[in-house]
Structure formats: C-alpha cells, structure tokens
Write an enzyme that holds these catalytic residues in place. Structure first.
Site, PDB file in Angstrom:
ATOM      1  N   LYS A 176      27.164  29.611  15.027  1.00 19.72           N
ATOM      2  CA  LYS A 176      26.739  28.530  14.241  1.00 19.72           C
ATOM      3  C   LYS A 176      26.258  28.575  12.809  1.00 19.72           C
ATOM      4  O   LYS A 176      25.011  29.282  12.747  1.00 19.72           O
ATOM      5  CB  LYS A 176      25.956  27.631  15.081  1.00 19.72           C
ATOM      6  CG  LYS A 176      26.529  27.300  16.278  1.00 19.72           C
ATOM      7  CD  LYS A 176      25.447  26.495  17.494  1.00 19.72           C
ATOM      8  CE  LYS A 176      24.414  27.573  17.775  1.00 19.72           C
ATOM      9  NZ  LYS A 176      23.323  27.084  18.871  1.00 19.72           N
ATOM     10  N   THR A 207      16.786  17.281  14.614  1.00 20.18           N
ATOM     11  CA  THR A 207      17.705  18.265  15.282  1.00 20.18           C
ATOM     12  C   THR A 207      17.253  18.789  16.342  1.00 20.18           C
ATOM     13  O   THR A 207      17.860  19.895  16.708  1.00 20.18           O
ATOM     14  CB  THR A 207      18.070  19.332  13.886  1.00 20.18           C
ATOM     15  OG1 THR A 207      16.904  19.866  13.522  1.00 20.18           O
ATOM     16  CG2 THR A 207      18.788  18.500  12.875  1.00 20.18           C
ATOM     17  N   GLY A 209      17.030  20.051  19.775  1.00 21.82           N
ATOM     18  CA  GLY A 209      17.938  20.366  21.082  1.00 21.82           C
ATOM     19  C   GLY A 209      19.263  20.390  20.754  1.00 21.82           C
ATOM     20  O   GLY A 209      20.273  20.324  21.574  1.00 21.82           O
ATOM     21  N   THR A 210      19.633  20.589  19.343  1.00 24.55           N
ATOM     22  CA  THR A 210      21.283  20.671  18.947  1.00 24.55           C
ATOM     23  C   THR A 210      22.055  21.760  19.645  1.00 24.55           C
ATOM     24  O   THR A 210      23.021  21.628  20.074  1.00 24.55           O
ATOM     25  CB  THR A 210      21.270  20.684  17.452  1.00 24.55           C
ATOM     26  OG1 THR A 210      20.633  21.908  16.887  1.00 24.55           O
ATOM     27  CG2 THR A 210      20.762  19.554  16.671  1.00 24.55           C
ATOM     28  N   GLY A 211      21.151  22.937  19.753  1.00 23.84           N
ATOM     29  CA  GLY A 211      21.769  24.298  20.197  1.00 23.84           C
ATOM     30  C   GLY A 211      22.029  23.796  21.877  1.00 23.84           C
ATOM     31  O   GLY A 211      23.144  24.191  22.206  1.00 23.84           O
ATOM     32  N   CYS A 212      21.097  23.328  22.587  1.00 21.81           N
ATOM     33  CA  CYS A 212      21.242  23.128  23.965  1.00 21.81           C
ATOM     34  C   CYS A 212      22.308  22.137  24.216  1.00 21.81           C
ATOM     35  O   CYS A 212      23.199  22.300  25.035  1.00 21.81           O
ATOM     36  CB  CYS A 212      19.757  22.350  24.430  1.00 21.81           C
ATOM     37  SG  CYS A 212      18.439  23.376  24.161  1.00 21.81           S
TER      38      CYS A 212
END
Length: 270
Positions: A176, A207, A209-212
C-alpha cells in the site's frame, strides 16, 4: 436461504470499534459474509492512541481456535495483530489444515506509533506465517521492516514485491502506497504479474483501521470464491469510500466508515 460464506479474523481488539477484530467483523458483514473472530490480544485503544495491551495466554488462544475449527472451517482466514512467535506457532497448524485462502495484515505498529509486535515476532513472521499467505497487505513501513529494503520509489516497491513472492513464498502481496507522496497507489504482485490501483487522497485525519478494513474485505471476497485480483479491486473501492465518508468519531485519528461501500453501491445481501 443458502449457507453463507464464512470469514475468520484472528487479531487484536479495539474497544472503540475502529480497528482489529471489531473492524474486521463490520467489514465482513458489509461484504455479505458471516464473520467469526478469535482475539489474540486485548488492546485498550481509541482514536488518540494505545493505552494498554494484554496478550491472551497461549492456551486461551489455542482453545478458541479449536472451538472454531472443531465446529466449522471458515472459507477464508485473516490474521492481524499477532504479537509473538508463540502465537504464530499456535495459529500455523490451523491455517495449514484449513487449506483455505489466508490473508495477513502484518500489523506491527498502530497509527499512533505504538508497537504491537515484539522484535522476535517481527523476525519470525517471515518464516512462520508469511509463506502460507494467499495475500499479504503491508504498508510501506511494514514492507520495509519485512524486506529490509528502503522503499521510496516505484522501482523499490517492485523490488519489495518480488521479495515477498520469491524469497518469502507468499502467493500475492499488496504493498500500500499511502505513505508515499502523490496519489495513493496500491500495487498487487502475484506470479501472474503486477497490477496497480490509484485513488485520490482525501483531506482527513480519520484513517484509523484502514489496514484492518482493507485486508478484511480482501478476505471476505476470497471467501466468496473471487480471485486475488478481484478481491483487491473490491477492497480498494471499499476502502476509498470508507475514507471519503468517515463518520467523524473521536478526538484523534477517527475510524473509517465500514458501511459506505454497501450504501453507495446499493447492496442488499440476502
């Protein structure tokens, strides 16, 4: 009514609902799959940062996994916060026996900068879990940690992607690019080639928790039987809308909107 597809998240918690298994379950639901969750660590965190972490005893992690897999094998599995080598070794045989799509979000540091994985765990991730992965979803700092490369250019991203495929043995990796300058570009590497997705940047600090969320949607789409590329394509659209329409919760880095995609796309799952 037919039996739903099932996705399992194995990760840490977030009592404010923005990240960890709470975000994963919401993302699964918004993607139209049945969500299950096994917590690895209880994390006291909010939009301002991490206040405390309690890692569950290994025997409790083991008993939860046994409870799930003795009853129902999920159609896809995701791991997030796995704090130690011992946790990884406990989880590994369940991933192997399930023989289902497996997504790793290699969570090492929270958005606040707080470390969520010990140094030994970081070193062992490459040999224990990453070789089993259908898809790995590191951001730039996580990819740098895992590969040992400095990543500042597209060429360096490609070098890192090849490392995951050829040196680690993962089937696919999405690196990412949100930490780089310019448009937010995510790069998918598989043995079939490279694909990238570009999206606009939004002027927001929300932003958390975007990865989760991104990795959970990939997991949900793989649980439905979609290809890696199809799953990542949907996840990119999902997270873009989730960031565009944030719910403005909390005093710090607030969560994304886990239901924006479902609402905007007009989806009504049976």
């Amino acid at each position: 009514m037919k039996k739903p597809n099932i996705a399992l998240s194995i990760a840490g918690t977030d009592p404010t609902g923005g990240a960890g298994i709470m975000a994963d379950l919401k993302s699964f639901q918004a993607s139209g799959v049945y969500g299950m969750a096994v917590p690895t660590s209880i994390v006291s965190q909010n939009t301002l940062g991490v206040q405390d972490v309690y890692h569950l005893p290994i025997e409790v992690l083991e008993s939860q996994l046994k409870s799930v897999f003795d009853d129902e094998t999920p159609d896809a599995i995701k791991t997030g916060m796995i704090a130690s080598e011992e946790m990884m070794e406990t989880i590994k045989p369940y991933i192997e026996q399930a023989n289902k799509p497996y997504v790793i979000d290699p969570v090492m540091v929270a958005k606040s900068g707080d470390s969520l994985m010990d140094d030994k765990g970081k070193n062992k991730l490459k040999s224990i879990l990453l070789p089993l992965a259908t898809v790995v979803t590191p951001n730039i700092p996580e990819a740098e940690d895992i590969t040992g490369y400095k990543i500042q250019t597209e060429e360096q991203i490609k070098k890192a992607g090849e490392f995951f495929l050829n040196e680690v043995g993962s089937k696919g990796v999405v690196i990412k690019g949100g930490h780089l300058e310019g448009d937010a570009i995510d790069y998918l590497f598989t043995q079939e080639g490279i694909r990238s997705w570009k999206s606009e940047r939004f002027d927001t600090q929300h932003t958390h928790g975007t990865g989760c969320t991104f990795s959970a949607v990939i997991t949900a789409e793989l649980a439905k039987g979609h290809t890696i590329e199809e799953a990542v394509n949907t996840a990119k659209r999902f997270i873009t809308l989730a960031i565009k329409y944030t719910p403005e919760i909390g005093k710090g880095r607030g969560p994304v909107n886990h239901f924006a995609y479902q609402k905007v796309e007009g989806l009504d799952y049976e």
